[in-house]
Design a protein around this motif. Structure first.
Motif: not given
Length: 232
Positions: A191-218
């Motif tokens: 039941g968790a909300h899921t988010v990927e934060l990454n420089l570019e999409p991962s191999a499992t990006v479609s499994d996440f409800a939310e995505t944010r892409f860019g440099a980690a320090t940003q």
């Protein structure tokens, strides 16, 4: 308050000067996995494996946390609920930024392991195959890191945290290495909300409800600010 479970991978430490593994200039393009990151490789040539990890240990010891590590430590300190950091990384940067009780599922460069009796201790800066174990004195010293073909550490604790998570975030992970790549599905099923934060999409990006892409320090400090403001 919801429990937040965060999985971090090599991408969060890249801007601290610690190389990732699977990009075009990654470690696995320069060192064959089977030679330096498997039990079989260690059995064939322990001196080569120790040399590889001695270099990594020296490199990691000089690295400092970046804004992404700092932001997660801030989240852990300021969030009213529980924040659990699970890392695939073997560096010390989360702790250096002030994070507490980090779960190192792949071990730590700063620790040593006896291949004979499973005793663990703080690693010397330089280790060699004939170093004696402080407990059983066998010349069976190895880095306390999880190699390919070995089972990650703390999996029962991680599963319990995922089952209780209200928010799951994966930061700087490739989505190629299991069981970590399956954590998003475990958290979502709970039941968790899921988010990927990454420089570019991962191999499992479609499994996440939310995505944010860019440099980690940003993107990580921005995301932390959002989480704290929403849950204040």
């Amino acid at each position: 308050m919801d429990k937040i479970v965060i999985l971090t991978g090599a991408g969060i430490s890249a801007e601290s000067g610690l190389g990732t593994f699977r990009d075009k200039d990654g470690l696995w393009t320069r060192y064959p996995i089977e030679d330096v990151a498997t039990p079989e490789g260690f059995a064939r040539n322990p001196a080569l494996v120790h040399d590889f990890y001695n270099q990594r240990r020296a490199h990691a010891a000089q690295a400092t946390p970046n804004a992404a590590h700092d932001a997660l430590a801030r989240l852990q300190a300021e969030y009213a609920g529980t924040v659990v950091i699970v890392t695939q990384n073997v560096d010390h940067l989360h702790e250096a930024a002030g994070a507490r009780d980090v779960i190192h599922m792949h071990g730590q460069l700063a620790r040593a392991l006896c291949d004979a009796c499973d005793h663990r201790w703080d690693a010397a800066a330089v280790m060699a195959p004939d170093d004696p174990c402080p407990a059983c004195h066998a010349p069976a010293t190895r880095p306390d890191v999880v190699w390919f073909g070995e089972f990650p550490y703390h999996m029962e604790d991680i599963a319990d945290h995922l089952a209780g998570a209200g928010l799951f975030a994966a930061i700087g992970t490739s989505g190629n290495v299991y069981p970590a790549a399956g954590f998003v599905q475990e958290a979502a099923q709970a039941g968790a909300h899921t988010v990927e934060l990454n420089l570019e999409p991962s191999a499992t990006v479609s499994d996440f409800a939310e995505t944010r892409f860019g440099a980690a320090t940003q993107i990580v400090p921005d995301w932390v600010e959002t989480v704290l403001s929403r849950r204040a």
